[in-house]
Design a protein around this motif. Structure first.
Motif, short mmCIF file in Angstrom:
data_model
loop_
_atom_site.label_atom_id
_atom_site.label_comp_id
_atom_site.label_asym_id
_atom_site.label_seq_id
_atom_site.Cartn_x
_atom_site.Cartn_y
_atom_site.Cartn_z
N LEU A 189 -4.96 6.53 -7.45
CA LEU A 189 -5.38 6.56 -6.05
C LEU A 189 -4.64 7.62 -5.24
N ALA A 190 -4.00 8.56 -5.91
CA ALA A 190 -3.15 9.55 -5.24
C ALA A 190 -3.91 10.40 -4.22
N ASP A 191 -5.18 10.67 -4.46
CA ASP A 191 -5.95 11.52 -3.56
C ASP A 191 -6.88 10.73 -2.65
N THR A 192 -6.62 9.45 -2.51
CA THR A 192 -7.44 8.58 -1.67
C THR A 192 -7.24 8.94 -0.20
N SER A 193 -8.26 8.75 0.60
CA SER A 193 -8.16 9.05 2.04
C SER A 193 -7.46 7.91 2.78
N LEU A 194 -6.96 8.23 3.95
CA LEU A 194 -6.30 7.26 4.81
C LEU A 194 -7.26 6.12 5.18
N ALA A 195 -8.50 6.45 5.50
CA ALA A 195 -9.49 5.41 5.85
C ALA A 195 -9.75 4.49 4.68
N TYR B 192 0.83 -1.19 0.00
CA TYR B 192 0.00 0.00 0.00
C TYR B 192 0.87 1.25 0.00
N ALA B 193 2.17 1.09 0.19
CA ALA B 193 3.10 2.21 0.19
C ALA B 193 3.24 2.82 -1.20
N PHE B 194 3.01 2.03 -2.23
CA PHE B 194 3.21 2.48 -3.60
C PHE B 194 1.88 2.49 -4.35
N LEU B 195 1.03 3.43 -4.02
CA LEU B 195 -0.27 3.50 -4.67
C LEU B 195 -0.12 4.04 -6.09
N PRO B 196 -0.89 3.51 -7.02
CA PRO B 196 -0.85 4.05 -8.38
C PRO B 196 -1.41 5.48 -8.41
N GLN B 197 -1.07 6.21 -9.42
CA GLN B 197 -1.49 7.61 -9.56
C GLN B 197 -3.00 7.77 -9.44
#
Length: 177
Positions: free
Chosen positions: A38-44, A31-36
């Motif tokens: 998902l860049a603005d996805t929330s922590l939850a 989960y450390a390397f999210l694709p672009q």
């Protein structure tokens, strides 16, 4: 990677489960390397919903699944998730990492009622990872690199003692012959 066309060709056309029952999928879930996308996805969303979706995707293979690498490492600075995590108090960071660990352990090792094949379990990324910054509060290691280490995760109580080792035992794999 499971949902890509290349996996579909490999898993369905070239090596269908009915003819190649001895194949086990080894997934590395980061989960450390999210694709672009998902860049603005929330922590939850990352620590809850995305983990849940990932566990559902392990069922798509039609084969036993082992997670060859997993960790508690979240996306870092410069990402919406990293900034949101950094803004939390040390106590809230610990609670977030505890939930994240529980969600991943459940997704990796505890089969759902609709699972067609076993989830065998997994391996944490590293026993010990370097801590690159000082402790910010009681029990909270602020160095994000610490989230790669199982020993640190146990000591920080992000993973409760016995939580990972108490996971459902791996089912027996039948040989085809």
């Amino acid at each position: 990677a499971i949902a890509t066309d290349a996996w579909r060709v490999f898993n369905v056309q070239l090596t269908p489960a009915r003819g190649f029952a001895n194949i086990i999928f080894d997934l590395h879930i980061y989960y450390a390397f999210l694709p672009q996308q998902l860049a603005d996805t929330s922590l939850a969303t990352v620590t809850g919903t995305l983990v849940w979706v990932q566990s559902l995707l392990t069922q798509v293979t039609g084969r036993p699944v082992i997670v060859g690498e997993w960790s508690l490492r979240l996306p870092g600075w410069g990402t919406a998730v990293g900034d949101e995590f950094d803004a939390l108090t040390p106590r809230a960071q610990n609670a977030t990492l505890q939930r994240f660990a529980t969600n991943q352990i459940d997704g990796i090792s505890r089969p759902g009622a609709s699972d067609a094949q076993p989830r065998i379990g997994g391996y944490f990324w590293s026993w010990n990872a370097p801590v690159l910054s000082a402790v910010r509060g009681p029990g909270c290691v602020s160095g994000a690199q610490a989230q790669w280490g199982f020993n640190i995760s146990l000591n920080a109580r992000w993973i409760a003692p016995g939580q990972w080792s108490a996971a459902t035992p791996a089912p027996a794999i039948q040989s085809v012959g």
